[in-house]
Design a protein around this motif. Structure first.
Motif, PDB file in Angstrom:
ATOM      1  N   ASN A 126       0.524  -0.960  -0.183  1.00 43.35           N
ATOM      2  CA  ASN A 126       0.138  -0.239   0.234  1.00 43.35           C
ATOM      3  C   ASN A 126       0.952   1.183  -0.026  1.00 43.35           C
ATOM      4  OD1 ASN A 126      -1.781   1.920   0.517  1.00 43.35           O
ATOM      5  ND2 ASN A 126      -3.031   0.393   1.319  1.00 43.35           N
ATOM      6  N   CYS A 127       0.755   2.336  -0.855  1.00 49.33           N
ATOM      7  CA  CYS A 127       1.655   3.329  -1.206  1.00 49.33           C
ATOM      8  C   CYS A 127       1.642   4.000  -0.170  1.00 49.33           C
ATOM      9  CB  CYS A 127       1.906   3.486  -2.949  1.00 49.33           C
ATOM     10  SG  CYS A 127       2.170   2.321  -4.150  1.00 49.33           S
ATOM     11  N   ASN A 128       0.350   4.288  -0.537  1.00 49.21           N
ATOM     12  CA  ASN A 128      -0.172   5.304   1.340  1.00 49.21           C
ATOM     13  C   ASN A 128       0.255   4.833   2.659  1.00 49.21           C
ATOM     14  OD1 ASN A 128      -1.480   7.424   1.781  1.00 49.21           O
ATOM     15  ND2 ASN A 128      -3.539   6.693   2.112  1.00 49.21           N
ATOM     16  N   ALA A 129       1.154   3.483   2.638  1.00 43.79           N
ATOM     17  CA  ALA A 129       1.082   3.487   4.438  1.00 43.79           C
ATOM     18  C   ALA A 129       2.434   3.605   4.803  1.00 43.79           C
ATOM     19  CB  ALA A 129       0.415   1.561   4.306  1.00 43.79           C
ATOM     20  N   ILE A 130       2.791   3.374   3.259  1.00 39.84           N
ATOM     21  CA  ILE A 130       4.962   3.796   3.723  1.00 39.84           C
ATOM     22  C   ILE A 130       4.947   5.540   3.317  1.00 39.84           C
ATOM     23  CG2 ILE A 130       6.615   2.448   2.652  1.00 39.84           C
ATOM     24  CD1 ILE A 130       4.914   0.458   1.494  1.00 39.84           C
ATOM     25  N   THR A 131       6.452   5.884   4.197  1.00 40.61           N
ATOM     26  CA  THR A 131       6.488   7.233   3.528  1.00 40.61           C
ATOM     27  C   THR A 131       7.072   7.299   2.357  1.00 40.61           C
ATOM     28  OG1 THR A 131       8.892   6.428   4.774  1.00 40.61           O
ATOM     29  CG2 THR A 131       6.896   7.672   6.626  1.00 40.61           C
ATOM     30  N   ALA A 142      10.045   8.335   1.442  1.00 34.14           N
ATOM     31  CA  ALA A 142      11.691   7.995   1.808  1.00 34.14           C
ATOM     32  C   ALA A 142      11.946   6.237   1.334  1.00 34.14           C
ATOM     33  CB  ALA A 142      11.921   8.780   3.197  1.00 34.14           C
ATOM     34  N   GLN A 143      10.836   5.716   2.085  1.00 37.14           N
ATOM     35  CA  GLN A 143      10.999   4.992   2.231  1.00 37.14           C
ATOM     36  C   GLN A 143      10.443   3.787   0.911  1.00 37.14           C
ATOM     37  OE1 GLN A 143       9.136   3.943   6.342  1.00 37.14           O
ATOM     38  NE2 GLN A 143      10.960   3.977   7.425  1.00 37.14           N
ATOM     39  N   ILE A 144       8.752   4.230  -0.200  1.00 33.75           N
ATOM     40  CA  ILE A 144       8.770   3.152  -0.915  1.00 33.75           C
ATOM     41  C   ILE A 144       9.699   2.726  -1.851  1.00 33.75           C
ATOM     42  CG2 ILE A 144       8.511   5.674  -1.812  1.00 33.75           C
ATOM     43  CD1 ILE A 144       6.037   2.422  -1.536  1.00 33.75           C
ATOM     44  N   GLU A 145      10.080   3.473  -2.544  1.00 33.54           N
ATOM     45  CA  GLU A 145      11.277   3.221  -3.735  1.00 33.54           C
ATOM     46  C   GLU A 145      12.229   1.758  -3.070  1.00 33.54           C
ATOM     47  OE1 GLU A 145      13.722   5.164  -5.933  1.00 33.54           O
ATOM     48  OE2 GLU A 145      12.941   6.797  -5.085  1.00 33.54           O
ATOM     49  N   ASP A 146      12.588   2.039  -1.242  1.00 37.12           N
ATOM     50  CA  ASP A 146      13.632   0.532  -1.098  1.00 37.12           C
ATOM     51  C   ASP A 146      12.162  -0.795  -1.166  1.00 37.12           C
ATOM     52  OD1 ASP A 146      15.575   1.759  -1.349  1.00 37.12           O
ATOM     53  OD2 ASP A 146      16.361   1.861   0.841  1.00 37.12           O
ATOM     54  N   THR A 175      20.570  -4.732   1.050  1.00 38.93           N
ATOM     55  CA  THR A 175      19.236  -5.023   2.381  1.00 38.93           C
ATOM     56  C   THR A 175      18.398  -5.609   2.450  1.00 38.93           C
ATOM     57  OG1 THR A 175      19.088  -2.995   3.845  1.00 38.93           O
ATOM     58  CG2 THR A 175      21.025  -3.687   3.807  1.00 38.93           C
ATOM     59  N   GLN A 176      17.597  -4.860   1.566  1.00 38.57           N
ATOM     60  CA  GLN A 176      16.513  -5.592   1.472  1.00 38.57           C
ATOM     61  C   GLN A 176      15.876  -6.168  -0.197  1.00 38.57           C
ATOM     62  OE1 GLN A 176      13.565  -1.885   3.005  1.00 38.57           O
ATOM     63  NE2 GLN A 176      11.731  -3.185   3.001  1.00 38.57           N
ATOM     64  N   MET A 177      15.123  -7.317   0.135  1.00 37.86           N
ATOM     65  CA  MET A 177      14.527  -7.207  -1.295  1.00 37.86           C
ATOM     66  C   MET A 177      13.871  -6.962  -2.214  1.00 37.86           C
ATOM     67  SD  MET A 177      13.004 -11.409  -1.355  1.00 37.86           S
ATOM     68  CE  MET A 177      13.346 -12.607  -2.681  1.00 37.86           C
ATOM     69  N   PRO A 197       6.766  10.581  -7.681  1.00 42.33           N
ATOM     70  CA  PRO A 197       7.828  11.060  -8.894  1.00 42.33           C
ATOM     71  C   PRO A 197       8.201   9.543  -9.591  1.00 42.33           C
ATOM     72  CG  PRO A 197       7.132  12.767  -8.467  1.00 42.33           C
ATOM     73  CD  PRO A 197       7.033  12.366  -7.172  1.00 42.33           C
ATOM     74  N   VAL A 198      10.244   9.346  -8.072  1.00 46.99           N
ATOM     75  CA  VAL A 198      11.470   8.852  -9.025  1.00 46.99           C
ATOM     76  C   VAL A 198      10.774   6.796  -9.452  1.00 46.99           C
ATOM     77  CG1 VAL A 198      13.437   7.660  -7.959  1.00 46.99           C
ATOM     78  CG2 VAL A 198      12.537  10.270  -7.843  1.00 46.99           C
ATOM     79  N   GLY A 199       9.225   7.283  -7.782  1.00 47.97           N
ATOM     80  CA  GLY A 199       9.149   5.848  -7.761  1.00 47.97           C
ATOM     81  C   GLY A 199       8.013   5.184  -8.983  1.00 47.97           C
ATOM     82  N   GLN A 200       7.386   6.082  -9.568  1.00 49.62           N
ATOM     83  CA  GLN A 200       6.920   5.681 -10.990  1.00 49.62           C
ATOM     84  C   GLN A 200       7.778   5.918 -11.988  1.00 49.62           C
ATOM     85  OE1 GLN A 200       3.423   9.329 -12.052  1.00 49.62           O
ATOM     86  NE2 GLN A 200       3.195   9.243  -9.857  1.00 49.62           N
ATOM     87  N   MET A 201       8.918   5.969 -11.932  1.00 45.34           N
ATOM     88  CA  MET A 201       9.555   6.290 -13.018  1.00 45.34           C
ATOM     89  C   MET A 201      10.427   4.618 -12.994  1.00 45.34           C
ATOM     90  SD  MET A 201      13.260   8.410 -13.978  1.00 45.34           S
ATOM     91  CE  MET A 201      13.867   7.806 -12.389  1.00 45.34           C
ATOM     92  N   ARG A 202      10.649   4.587 -11.704  1.00 43.12           N
ATOM     93  CA  ARG A 202      11.183   3.464 -11.882  1.00 43.12           C
ATOM     94  C   ARG A 202      10.062   2.213 -11.448  1.00 43.12           C
ATOM     95  NH1 ARG A 202      14.987   2.115  -6.592  1.00 43.12           N
ATOM     96  NH2 ARG A 202      14.984   0.589  -7.846  1.00 43.12           N
ATOM     97  N   LEU A 203       9.039   2.220 -11.508  1.00 41.97           N
ATOM     98  CA  LEU A 203       7.874   1.354 -12.289  1.00 41.97           C
ATOM     99  C   LEU A 203       7.285   1.307 -13.615  1.00 41.97           C
ATOM    100  CD1 LEU A 203       5.437  -0.670 -10.926  1.00 41.97           C
ATOM    101  CD2 LEU A 203       3.948   0.698 -11.080  1.00 41.97           C
ATOM    102  N   LEU A 204       7.952   2.120 -14.200  1.00 41.88           N
ATOM    103  CA  LEU A 204       7.468   2.653 -15.807  1.00 41.88           C
ATOM    104  C   LEU A 204       9.009   1.199 -16.269  1.00 41.88           C
ATOM    105  CD1 LEU A 204       6.751   3.612 -18.190  1.00 41.88           C
ATOM    106  CD2 LEU A 204       7.991   5.421 -17.773  1.00 41.88           C
ATOM    107  N   GLU A 205       9.876   1.327 -15.621  1.00 42.73           N
ATOM    108  CA  GLU A 205      11.139   0.997 -16.476  1.00 42.73           C
ATOM    109  C   GLU A 205      10.382  -0.674 -16.207  1.00 42.73           C
ATOM    110  OE1 GLU A 205      14.788   2.006 -14.278  1.00 42.73           O
ATOM    111  OE2 GLU A 205      14.589   4.012 -14.967  1.00 42.73           O
ATOM    112  N   VAL A 206      10.334  -0.474 -15.015  1.00 44.48           N
ATOM    113  CA  VAL A 206       9.536  -2.864 -14.626  1.00 44.48           C
ATOM    114  C   VAL A 206       8.306  -3.225 -15.779  1.00 44.48           C
ATOM    115  CG1 VAL A 206       8.736  -4.261 -13.083  1.00 44.48           C
ATOM    116  CG2 VAL A 206       9.981  -2.236 -12.460  1.00 44.48           C
ATOM    117  N   VAL A 207       7.908  -1.953 -15.655  1.00 42.85           N
ATOM    118  CA  VAL A 207       6.535  -2.772 -16.802  1.00 42.85           C
ATOM    119  C   VAL A 207       7.020  -2.628 -18.057  1.00 42.85           C
ATOM    120  CG1 VAL A 207       4.373  -1.905 -17.530  1.00 42.85           C
ATOM    121  CG2 VAL A 207       4.818  -1.444 -15.981  1.00 42.85           C
TER     122      VAL A 207
END
Length: 505
Positions: free
Chosen positions: A201-206, A208-212, A219-221, A242-252
């Protein structure tokens, strides 16, 4: 029995007053003056704290991520929200986020302690290993989705189709409508059912932490790697930075994930199911969501209607929840639900949707003292319904007996009857006003065969004529047909349109 309560309130005077009131009843109180400090305190003492009392009367109101964060740490701890009179939207947002109860300031000491004691009873139940499965962890199929309404039947149909492909699915709908349940059903019906189903849940994570958390680090899977070969369910995708959106786009686009601190990308074999309670097109227009990502992930949208838009589902959901929670509470037998209570719950709009209904039923089952659930088991719903109808606010209004609206009675009675034919738990066929035959349309004949549609339609029209005392405009409106169509049907069935009561059942 002494319990530990976490009190989060920015007002020092009110914090001292509430702390003293709670301690006077023998409980220990942890205090925090801000939401972040409260979350951190809860993280350290999550196994000891039994209830969280969260004040949201500050100028910035309710931080939408606070209640989900608390739930991520320990979902079994009820959260009671304190708000001000008139802050309806804040209270509704808290309910949608999963709050157990809300109190309106100024709060009487008896009301505060009563709410805490009720919450503690539910927390003790969860500690005994009988917590409600709000986030289902086991295998869920489409047969677990209540779909009495046409809207949910369409959701199930689309979900089954989506399960047969690998394209991303976007589940749209208000908070609490059951998006995770549908996501799990899609996973279970797919070729990946034996592989992991991982949710985040993206709303339950800060931010700063969401990317990791999502993509991993040294250190994190990361959730993407955890879901390898299976399904990754991303809730509240609109809240992804925004940075997380960019990285998710790379995955897709590439099927690869780059972990923080690692130069070489890893293959990502995951099926994406995403969920949002916002209009992503508007988010794109506002520049908060990447347009290229939107078109990549919004390939197969499925909209889940709010519960108030599909009231046919409510009686079926109620019976399913009552049966499930009765079993989880190890009651000698499944609790029944009285017809007046069923009408009350069916008439309510449920701003928190299925999640709010589930919480209300769970609370009622845990606190029930008899063998059936009555209107009095749902005091908050009674208070909100009577207040909405212009009743006097106060203790007398909350104690007054709720009179269901005529259409609520019809909906509840017909749906109750339909549920009895669909394998739901049996219940006394008492109907309203003590009559079992006066307001229930029987679906089968004496031989057990389904009756003809024309017969049922005629009986329903006759019933509506009697119910609304021959008021033709109201009858047509409640039946969902035009007046000209109603008059034609009256003629077809031999009912005198100039004196409809004469031939009414």
């Amino acid at each position: 029995m002494t319990a530990q309560i976490l009190l989060i309130d920015e007002d020092a005077a009110e914090r001292r007053s509430m702390k003293a009131a709670i301690e006077a009843h023998g409980h220990a109180v942890h205090v925090a003056d801000t939401a972040p400090a409260g979350v951190e305190l809860f993280r350290r003492h999550a196994e000891q704290i039994g209830v969280v009392v969260l004040d949201v009367t500050a100028a910035d109101g309710l931080n939408p991520s606070v209640i989900p964060m608390l739930a991520e740490i320990n979902v079994g701890v009820p959260v009671i929200v304190c708000t001000t009179e008139g802050a309806t939207e804040t209270a509704l947002n808290a309910v949608r986020a999963g709050a157990f109860d809300f109190l309106v300031k100024p709060i009487a000491q008896e009301r505060l302690i009563g709410a805490i004691e009720s919450a503690l009873k539910i927390h003790r139940t969860s500690q005994q290993g009988r917590t409600p499965r709000r986030a289902r962890s086991g295998s869920v199929s489409f047969s677990d989705v209540v779909a009495a309404s046409a809207a949910m039947s369409r959701v199930v149909e689309l979900g089954r189709r989506a399960a047969q492909s690998m394209i991303p699915v976007m589940l749209e709908g208000e908070a609490g409508v059951g998006k995770e349940l549908v996501a799990r059903a899609i996973h279970a019906a797919s070729d990946r059912s034996s592989r992991p189903f991982v949710s985040v849940n993206c709303n339950a994570i800060t931010p700063a932490q969401i990317e990791d958390v999502l993509f991993g680090s040294e250190t994190q899977m990361g959730k993407v790697a955890e879901a390898e070969g299976g399904t990754l369910f991303i809730e509240e995708i609109s809240e992804l930075p925004p940075v997380g959106q960019m990285r998710l786009l790379e995955v897709v686009q590439s099927g690869e994930v780059h972990r923080s601190g690692q130069a070489k990308p890893l293959k990502a074999n995951v099926r994406l199911v995403l969920a949002t309670n916002k209009d992503l097109i508007e988010e794109v227009k506002a520049g908060r969501f990447r347009e290229d990502l939107y078109y990549r992930v919004n390939v197969f949208p499925i909209t889940i209607a709010a519960l108030r838009r599909r009231k046919e589902d409510i009686p079926h959901l109620i019976r399913a929840f009552v049966e499930r929670f009765s079993l989880e509470q190890r009651l000698p037998r499944t609790l029944q639900i009285e017809s007046s209570a069923l009408a009350l719950l069916t008439s309510f709009d449920w701003p928190g949707n299925t999640r709010q209904l589930e919480n209300a039923i769970f609370r009622a089952v845990v606190l029930a003292e008899g063998t059936s659930l009555k209107e009095s088991e749902f005091p908050q719903i009674v208070a909100q319904v009577t207040s909405h109808r212009g009743a006097t606010v106060g203790s007398e209004a909350q104690a007054a007996v709720y009179e269901p609206s005529p259409i609520a009675k019809v909906q509840a009675a017909l749906a109750e009857r339909a549920a009895s034919f669909s394998g739901g738990p049996s219940a006394p066929s008492t109907g309203f006003n003590g009559s079992a035959s006066g307001n229930v349309i029987v679906s089968t004949d004496e031989a057990g065969n389904v009756r003809k549609l024309a017969e049922i339609e005629e009986e329903l029209i006759r019933f509506a004529l009697k119910f609304y005392r021959g008021q033709m405009s109201q009858v047509a409106r409640k039946l969902g047909i035009g007046r000209s169509t109603l008059y034609r049907k009256l003629k077809d069935y031999g009912i005198d349109p100039d004196d409809p009561q004469k031939d009414a059942a």
